[in-house]
Design a protein around this motif. Structure first.
Motif, short mmCIF file in Angstrom:
data_model
loop_
_atom_site.label_atom_id
_atom_site.label_comp_id
_atom_site.label_asym_id
_atom_site.label_seq_id
_atom_site.Cartn_x
_atom_site.Cartn_y
_atom_site.Cartn_z
N GLY A 188 14.14 -8.18 8.57
CA GLY A 188 14.34 -9.25 7.60
C GLY A 188 13.38 -9.20 6.44
O GLY A 188 13.29 -10.15 5.65
N GLU A 189 12.66 -8.11 6.30
CA GLU A 189 11.72 -7.91 5.20
C GLU A 189 11.43 -6.43 5.06
O GLU A 189 11.46 -5.68 6.04
N ASN A 190 11.14 -6.00 3.82
CA ASN A 190 10.84 -4.60 3.57
C ASN A 190 9.80 -4.50 2.46
O ASN A 190 9.61 -5.43 1.67
N PHE A 191 9.14 -3.35 2.41
CA PHE A 191 7.96 -3.18 1.57
C PHE A 191 7.99 -1.82 0.87
O PHE A 191 8.64 -0.89 1.32
N VAL A 192 7.23 -1.72 -0.21
CA VAL A 192 6.84 -0.43 -0.77
C VAL A 192 5.34 -0.49 -1.04
O VAL A 192 4.79 -1.57 -1.28
N GLY A 193 4.69 0.66 -1.01
CA GLY A 193 3.26 0.68 -1.26
C GLY A 193 2.77 2.07 -1.61
O GLY A 193 3.46 3.07 -1.39
N SER A 194 1.56 2.11 -2.16
CA SER A 194 0.92 3.40 -2.46
C SER A 194 0.67 4.18 -1.18
O SER A 194 0.73 5.41 -1.17
N ASP A 195 0.33 3.48 -0.10
CA ASP A 195 0.24 4.09 1.21
C ASP A 195 0.49 3.02 2.26
O ASP A 195 0.63 1.83 1.93
N VAL A 196 0.56 3.41 3.51
CA VAL A 196 0.95 2.47 4.57
C VAL A 196 -0.06 1.36 4.78
O VAL A 196 0.26 0.32 5.35
N THR A 197 -1.29 1.56 4.29
CA THR A 197 -2.30 0.51 4.40
C THR A 197 -1.81 -0.80 3.78
O THR A 197 -2.16 -1.89 4.24
N ALA A 198 -0.98 -0.70 2.74
CA ALA A 198 -0.52 -1.88 2.02
C ALA A 198 0.30 -2.82 2.88
O ALA A 198 0.35 -4.02 2.62
#
Length: 368
Positions: A188-198
């Motif tokens: 129910g939620e998704n992300f993008v980031g510079s790396d997985v730490t985000a």
């Protein structure tokens, strides 16, 4: 080394993005900012020069409720580290927000055309042109993902872009060329980031974004395409380290933490690579004994702290392998035009894996 995070889901977007930016502080930065698509409609943006604490203070009393958000920590390239130049950057109407890692090499040419078409420049950055270009594509009737794909085809350089717009409140669109971007896949939620730490505090399922791909992030799922809009399939993977690995572990500075971790880091690097007779077994290098014996010189290219690692490497290689080694600043390597041939080994060193000058040095070496 900019940090980027984007979120679409059911949680408060501001909280998720700020948490991600805190975890990305190790990358170094000089300003920070967020953009939130408000539940009440409209795009709310706050950005501040200096430490993330300055941004957190600014948003403490602001109405930034919303479930779609993007955030950024900036390391200045074009334009001084000021509030004006901090990301996100907006289009003329304040309806498109963009955060960006990298360099748009043809931004002056693009900016000239935008100004001739009536756009007003509000910062000293190369990033702002992307917001105005997306604005124009949306005005042509394209949806946000198509607009970003079209803009990327006009850009030269290395970049990660994350874009949100009031006309498309349930989606964040991201794109990459030459610099890393990763997707976080949740429920129910998704992300993008510079790396997985985000986003590791929220999900351990990730997917890498490949060269010249565009990502549409919605709460119900993620779609990845190439620049022509063709859907690209990819594999996800499980992140098997925890948040403590990305935090200071009780030390005042990351540098102190990393100094203390050196014995453990060396042990983990050697783990599984030592043979019964005490020799190193490095299959992942994919170099045969014949390849190694054919090397007659070594270049180590790196920047900053990695450059100092290269100096230690020079000492070790020359002492133990008796092969001459030169250590080069990555930013100067390709302009110096060094003599490289098939018997030259080039070693690139980068803690993040995304140092732009080091990546360009590798590309130059390969082209030789």
């Amino acid at each position: 080394m900019c940090g980027i995070v984007g979120y679409v889901g059911e949680q408060a977007g501001l909280d998720v993005v700020l948490d991600g930016l805190r975890r990305l502080e190790y990358r170094g930065y000089d300003s920070a900012g967020v953009a939130v698509l408000s539940d009440a409609g409209g795009l709310r943006v706050e950005r501040r020069a200096g430490k993330l604490a300055n941004l957190e203070k600014a948003v403490a009393g602001a109405d930034l409720s919303g479930r779609t958000a993007i955030g950024h920590t900036r390391w200045a390239t074009h334009g001084a580290p000021t509030d004006r130049n901090a990301h996100p950057h907006l289009d003329c109407a304040g309806a498109v927000a963009v955060v960006h890692n990298g360099t748009i090499e043809n931004f002056e040419q693009l900016l000239s055309g935008l100004e001739q078409r009536g756009h007003e420049r509000r910062s000293d950055t190369d990033t702002e042109v992307v917001a105005h270009l997306v604005e124009e594509r949306l005005a042509e009737g394209l949806d946000l993902a198509d607009a970003v794909r079209a803009v990327c085809r006009d850009l030269e350089g290395s970049f990660v872009l994350v874009v949100t717009a009031t006309a498309h409140p349930d989606v964040v669109v991201a794109a990459r060329r030459n610099l890393p971007l990763v997707i976080g896949l949740g429920e129910g939620e998704n992300f993008v980031g510079s790396d997985v730490t985000a986003f590791i505090a929220h999900t351990r399922t990730a997917r890498a974004v490949e060269q010249d791909q565009v990502v549409e992030v919605r709460r119900e799922g993620v779609v990845v395409t190439d620049l022509d809009g063709t859907v690209v399939e990819g594999d996800s993977y499980h992140v098997d380290w925890d948040t403590d690995a990305a935090e200071k572990g009780g030390y005042e500075y990351f540098m102190l933490k990393e100094i203390e971790e050196q014995p453990q880091a060396v042990a983990e690097t050697l783990g599984g690579r030592l043979t019964a007779d005490g020799l190193l077994h490095l299959d992942e290098l994919a170099m045969s004994d014949e390849d190694v014996r054919g090397i007659d010189q070594v270049f180590i290219v790196a920047c900053g702290s990695a450059y100092h690692s290269g100096l230690i490497g020079k000492y070790a290689i020359e002492r133990w392998a008796r092969i001459p080694v030169q250590v080069e600043m990555a930013s100067e390597f390709r302009y110096r035009d060094p003599v490289l041939d098939r018997s030259t080994l080039v070693i690139a060193v980068s803690q993040s894996g995304e140092t732009a000058d080091t990546l360009e040095a590798v590309r130059h070496a390969r082209s030789q």
